[in-house]
Design an enzyme around this catalytic site. Structure first.
Site, PDB file in Angstrom:
ATOM      1  N   PHE A   1      67.237  38.763  40.050  1.00  0.00           N
ATOM      2  CA  PHE A   1      65.904  39.347  39.837  1.00  0.00           C
ATOM      3  C   PHE A   1      64.807  38.428  40.362  1.00  0.00           C
ATOM      4  O   PHE A   1      63.725  38.890  40.730  1.00  0.00           O
ATOM      5  CB  PHE A   1      65.679  39.632  38.344  1.00  0.00           C
ATOM      6  CG  PHE A   1      64.567  40.601  38.075  1.00  0.00           C
ATOM      7  CD1 PHE A   1      63.312  40.139  37.701  1.00  0.00           C
ATOM      8  CD2 PHE A   1      64.764  41.972  38.207  1.00  0.00           C
ATOM      9  CE1 PHE A   1      62.271  41.025  37.454  1.00  0.00           C
ATOM     10  CE2 PHE A   1      63.734  42.876  37.964  1.00  0.00           C
ATOM     11  CZ  PHE A   1      62.478  42.405  37.587  1.00  0.00           C
ATOM     12  N   GLU A   2      65.086  37.142  40.463  1.00  0.00           N
ATOM     13  CA  GLU A   2      64.104  36.155  40.956  1.00  0.00           C
ATOM     14  C   GLU A   2      64.179  35.962  42.471  1.00  0.00           C
ATOM     15  O   GLU A   2      63.339  35.272  43.056  1.00  0.00           O
ATOM     16  CB  GLU A   2      64.324  34.809  40.257  1.00  0.00           C
ATOM     17  CG  GLU A   2      63.831  34.753  38.812  1.00  0.00           C
ATOM     18  CD  GLU A   2      64.738  35.543  37.870  1.00  0.00           C
ATOM     19  OE1 GLU A   2      65.980  35.440  38.000  1.00  0.00           O
ATOM     20  OE2 GLU A   2      64.200  36.288  37.032  1.00  0.00           O
TER      21      GLU A   2
ATOM     22  N   PHE B   1      69.703  41.039  52.772  1.00  0.00           N
ATOM     23  CA  PHE B   1      70.166  41.341  51.408  1.00  0.00           C
ATOM     24  C   PHE B   1      71.665  41.087  51.306  1.00  0.00           C
ATOM     25  O   PHE B   1      72.478  41.955  51.583  1.00  0.00           O
ATOM     26  CB  PHE B   1      69.842  42.822  51.100  1.00  0.00           C
ATOM     27  CG  PHE B   1      70.089  43.238  49.681  1.00  0.00           C
ATOM     28  CD1 PHE B   1      71.203  43.989  49.352  1.00  0.00           C
ATOM     29  CD2 PHE B   1      69.201  42.893  48.679  1.00  0.00           C
ATOM     30  CE1 PHE B   1      71.434  44.403  48.036  1.00  0.00           C
ATOM     31  CE2 PHE B   1      69.417  43.309  47.359  1.00  0.00           C
ATOM     32  CZ  PHE B   1      70.540  44.056  47.054  1.00  0.00           C
TER      33      PHE B   1
ATOM     34  N   ARG C   1      84.715  39.976  48.018  1.00  0.00           N
ATOM     35  CA  ARG C   1      83.710  40.002  49.098  1.00  0.00           C
ATOM     36  C   ARG C   1      83.068  38.632  49.346  1.00  0.00           C
ATOM     37  O   ARG C   1      82.175  38.497  50.155  1.00  0.00           O
ATOM     38  CB  ARG C   1      82.646  41.068  48.778  1.00  0.00           C
ATOM     39  CG  ARG C   1      83.207  42.481  48.911  1.00  0.00           C
ATOM     40  CD  ARG C   1      82.501  43.511  48.046  1.00  0.00           C
ATOM     41  NE  ARG C   1      83.107  44.849  48.256  1.00  0.00           N
ATOM     42  CZ  ARG C   1      84.240  45.240  47.679  1.00  0.00           C
ATOM     43  NH1 ARG C   1      84.899  44.414  46.844  1.00  0.00           N
ATOM     44  NH2 ARG C   1      84.757  46.436  47.941  1.00  0.00           N
TER      45      ARG C   1
ATOM     46  N   THR D   1      75.536  47.205  29.386  1.00  0.00           N
ATOM     47  CA  THR D   1      74.250  47.905  29.177  1.00  0.00           C
ATOM     48  C   THR D   1      73.657  48.326  30.519  1.00  0.00           C
ATOM     49  O   THR D   1      74.226  48.071  31.581  1.00  0.00           O
ATOM     50  CB  THR D   1      73.252  46.964  28.476  1.00  0.00           C
ATOM     51  OG1 THR D   1      72.860  45.948  29.419  1.00  0.00           O
ATOM     52  CG2 THR D   1      73.866  46.345  27.237  1.00  0.00           C
TER      53      THR D   1
ATOM     54  N   HIS E   1      71.250  47.032  31.902  1.00  0.00           N
ATOM     55  CA  HIS E   1      70.555  45.908  32.551  1.00  0.00           C
ATOM     56  C   HIS E   1      70.965  45.776  34.023  1.00  0.00           C
ATOM     57  O   HIS E   1      70.165  45.421  34.877  1.00  0.00           O
ATOM     58  CB  HIS E   1      70.863  44.618  31.776  1.00  0.00           C
ATOM     59  CG  HIS E   1      69.937  43.502  32.143  1.00  0.00           C
ATOM     60  ND1 HIS E   1      70.371  42.275  32.585  1.00  0.00           N
ATOM     61  CD2 HIS E   1      68.586  43.427  32.139  1.00  0.00           C
ATOM     62  CE1 HIS E   1      69.335  41.515  32.845  1.00  0.00           C
ATOM     63  NE2 HIS E   1      68.237  42.172  32.578  1.00  0.00           N
TER      64      HIS E   1
ATOM     65  N   PHE F   1      73.169  32.758  38.862  1.00  0.00           N
ATOM     66  CA  PHE F   1      73.925  33.659  37.985  1.00  0.00           C
ATOM     67  C   PHE F   1      75.187  34.124  38.752  1.00  0.00           C
ATOM     68  O   PHE F   1      75.106  34.494  39.903  1.00  0.00           O
ATOM     69  CB  PHE F   1      73.071  34.876  37.628  1.00  0.00           C
ATOM     70  CG  PHE F   1      73.451  35.565  36.339  1.00  0.00           C
ATOM     71  CD1 PHE F   1      74.632  36.300  36.250  1.00  0.00           C
ATOM     72  CD2 PHE F   1      72.636  35.483  35.231  1.00  0.00           C
ATOM     73  CE1 PHE F   1      74.976  36.942  35.085  1.00  0.00           C
ATOM     74  CE2 PHE F   1      72.971  36.125  34.046  1.00  0.00           C
ATOM     75  CZ  PHE F   1      74.145  36.853  33.972  1.00  0.00           C
TER      76      PHE F   1
ATOM     77  N   ALA G   1      74.803  37.945  43.060  1.00  0.00           N
ATOM     78  CA  ALA G   1      75.972  38.720  42.616  1.00  0.00           C
ATOM     79  C   ALA G   1      75.624  39.356  41.284  1.00  0.00           C
ATOM     80  O   ALA G   1      75.481  38.647  40.277  1.00  0.00           O
ATOM     81  CB  ALA G   1      77.180  37.814  42.489  1.00  0.00           C
ATOM     82  N   VAL G   2      75.415  40.675  41.318  1.00  0.00           N
ATOM     83  CA  VAL G   2      75.084  41.407  40.093  1.00  0.00           C
ATOM     84  C   VAL G   2      76.320  42.213  39.695  1.00  0.00           C
ATOM     85  O   VAL G   2      76.764  43.080  40.451  1.00  0.00           O
ATOM     86  CB  VAL G   2      73.879  42.343  40.303  1.00  0.00           C
ATOM     87  CG1 VAL G   2      73.415  42.914  38.967  1.00  0.00           C
ATOM     88  CG2 VAL G   2      72.733  41.589  40.986  1.00  0.00           C
TER      89      VAL G   2
HETATM   90  N1  LIG Z   1      73.339  40.028  34.797  1.00  0.00           N
HETATM   91  C1  LIG Z   1      73.002  39.418  35.982  1.00  0.00           C
HETATM   92  C2  LIG Z   1      71.775  38.817  36.183  1.00  0.00           C
HETATM   93  N2  LIG Z   1      70.858  38.803  35.178  1.00  0.00           N
HETATM   94  C3  LIG Z   1      69.703  37.914  35.168  1.00  0.00           C
HETATM   95  C4  LIG Z   1      68.549  38.464  36.017  1.00  0.00           C
HETATM   96  O1  LIG Z   1      68.811  38.325  37.405  1.00  0.00           O
HETATM   97  C5  LIG Z   1      67.276  37.673  35.714  1.00  0.00           C
HETATM   98  O2  LIG Z   1      67.497  36.305  36.003  1.00  0.00           O
HETATM   99  C6  LIG Z   1      66.854  37.829  34.270  1.00  0.00           C
HETATM  100  O3  LIG Z   1      66.726  39.193  33.968  1.00  0.00           O
HETATM  101  C7  LIG Z   1      65.520  37.119  34.004  1.00  0.00           C
HETATM  102  O4  LIG Z   1      64.506  37.606  34.845  1.00  0.00           O
HETATM  103  N3  LIG Z   1      71.456  38.242  37.374  1.00  0.00           N
HETATM  104  C8  LIG Z   1      72.364  38.254  38.399  1.00  0.00           C
HETATM  105  O5  LIG Z   1      72.085  37.715  39.480  1.00  0.00           O
HETATM  106  N4  LIG Z   1      73.571  38.847  38.241  1.00  0.00           N
HETATM  107  C9  LIG Z   1      73.926  39.434  37.047  1.00  0.00           C
HETATM  108  O6  LIG Z   1      75.053  39.974  36.935  1.00  0.00           O
HETATM  109  C1  LIG Z   2      73.855  42.802  35.481  1.00  0.00           C
HETATM  110  C2  LIG Z   2      73.617  42.329  34.100  1.00  0.00           C
HETATM  111  O1  LIG Z   2      72.518  42.075  33.695  1.00  0.00           O
HETATM  112  C3  LIG Z   2      74.794  42.350  33.210  1.00  0.00           C
HETATM  113  O2  LIG Z   2      75.786  41.475  33.744  1.00  0.00           O
HETATM  114  C4  LIG Z   2      74.454  41.870  31.829  1.00  0.00           C
HETATM  115  O3  LIG Z   2      75.556  42.269  31.035  1.00  0.00           O
HETATM  116  P1  LIG Z   2      75.265  43.242  29.782  1.00  0.00           P
HETATM  117  O4  LIG Z   2      74.749  44.542  30.351  1.00  0.00           O
HETATM  118  O5  LIG Z   2      76.619  43.406  29.099  1.00  0.00           O
HETATM  119  O6  LIG Z   2      74.237  42.553  28.901  1.00  0.00           O
END
Ligand SMILES: Nc1c(NC[C@H](O)[C@H](O)[C@H](O)CO)[nH]c(=O)[nH]c1=O
Ligand SMILES: CC(=O)[C@@H](O)COP(=O)(O)O
Length: 235
Positions: free
Chosen positions: A127-128, A183, A197, A156, A158, A92, A150-151
């Site tokens: 998350f995995e 990490f 970064r 939302t 999430h 991701f 990279a999150v």
């Molecule tokens: N939004 C991002 C995600 N979302 C996916 C989660 O990590 C996971 O794969 C899903 O919730 C299923 O379990 N992951 C990232 O690495 N970065 C993001 O910005």
């Molecule tokens: C970190 C996430 O899960 C995010 O990128 C997903 O985007 P959204 O919150 O707009 O569904």
């Protein structure tokens, strides 16, 4: 800071011991470590000929007992040529995670670990990361595992869930296995911050994570040699 008439071996560990209230670098027959491998600076590693330290420093870490029984300080070598690494990378936002991964491999390579010896596992998202990192750490094959992700905040909540799960999960993988799990997960508000970064104007956090993995693994190894940390398989 690293001037020394002696030859030093980058696979040692710098150790100081306190005497009265003053901490001091041990006497001149001890080695001072470069914070960057000599080859990176273009220098030539020097070697202290024929001393006990040399035999000691041939291992990944050197620890000499303090005659005075004073507490010791362990500073891990930044040489990785005796260590084995695994990496778990999230796909991701691969626009960010791929350059981060390159930074990790470059950092390991510049400190003694050819990238061909590094195992890389890909997962869908951050998350995995913890599950696969914990599996690698508990396999006993690796001196350290580095997680790359990279999150990037969206619209939302999430983002918070993913960051929370990845952070606590990676920490658990490390503490539960007794293996350093590093990490290297960007948690940013914008994609630009993440790219900055991953080789942009803020450098490459992957390279930094590699150095962190090397130093932490070497400190743990030194403590283990002194009976101050359980052997990995007993963790
Ligand atoms: N939004 C991002 C995600 N979302 C996916 C989660 O990590 C996971 O794969 C899903 O919730 C299923 O379990 N992951 C990232 O690495 N970065 C993001 O910005
Ligand atoms: C970190 C996430 O899960 C995010 O990128 C997903 O985007 P959204 O919150 O707009 O569904």
């Amino acid at each position: 800071m690293f001037a020394s008439s002696h030859i030093f071996d980058p696979t040692a560990v710098l150790r100081t011991s306190s005497s009265s209230s003053q901490r001091r670098i041990l006497s001149s027959n001890h080695v001072i470590l470069p914070l960057i491998r000599p080859g990176v600076l273009g220098g030539q590693p020097l070697r202290k000929a024929g001393s006990k330290q040399q035999q000691d420093t041939r291992s990944a870490c050197r620890v000499s007992a303090s005659a005075s029984g004073q507490p010791s300080t362990y500073i891990g070598s930044l040489s990785s040529n005796s260590l084995k690494f695994g990496i778990v990378a999230a796909r991701f936002n691969e626009l960010v995670t791929k350059p981060l991964l390159e930074g990790v491999l470059e950092g390991l390579e510049r400190h003694g670990t050819p990238r061909e010896t590094v195992d890389v596992a890909w997962v869908p998202g951050s998350f995995e990361l913890p599950l696969i990192a914990k599996a690698m750490a508990k396999s006993g094959k690796y001196d350290a595992v580095i997680t790359v992700g990279a999150v990037v905040r969206g619209a939302t909540a999430h983002f918070d869930a993913v960051v929370s799960g990845a952070t606590s999960g990676v920490l658990n993988a490390s503490l539960d296995s007794g293996v350093p799990v590093i990490f290297c997960v960007m948690t940013t508000d914008t994609m630009e911050q993440a790219l900055d970064r991953a080789g942009g104007k803020s450098g490459n956090k992957g390279f930094e994570a590699a150095v962190t993995a090397i130093e932490t693994a070497n400190v743990l190894k030194a403590l283990g040699q002194q009976g101050l940390a359980k052997a990995r398989d007993a963790w």
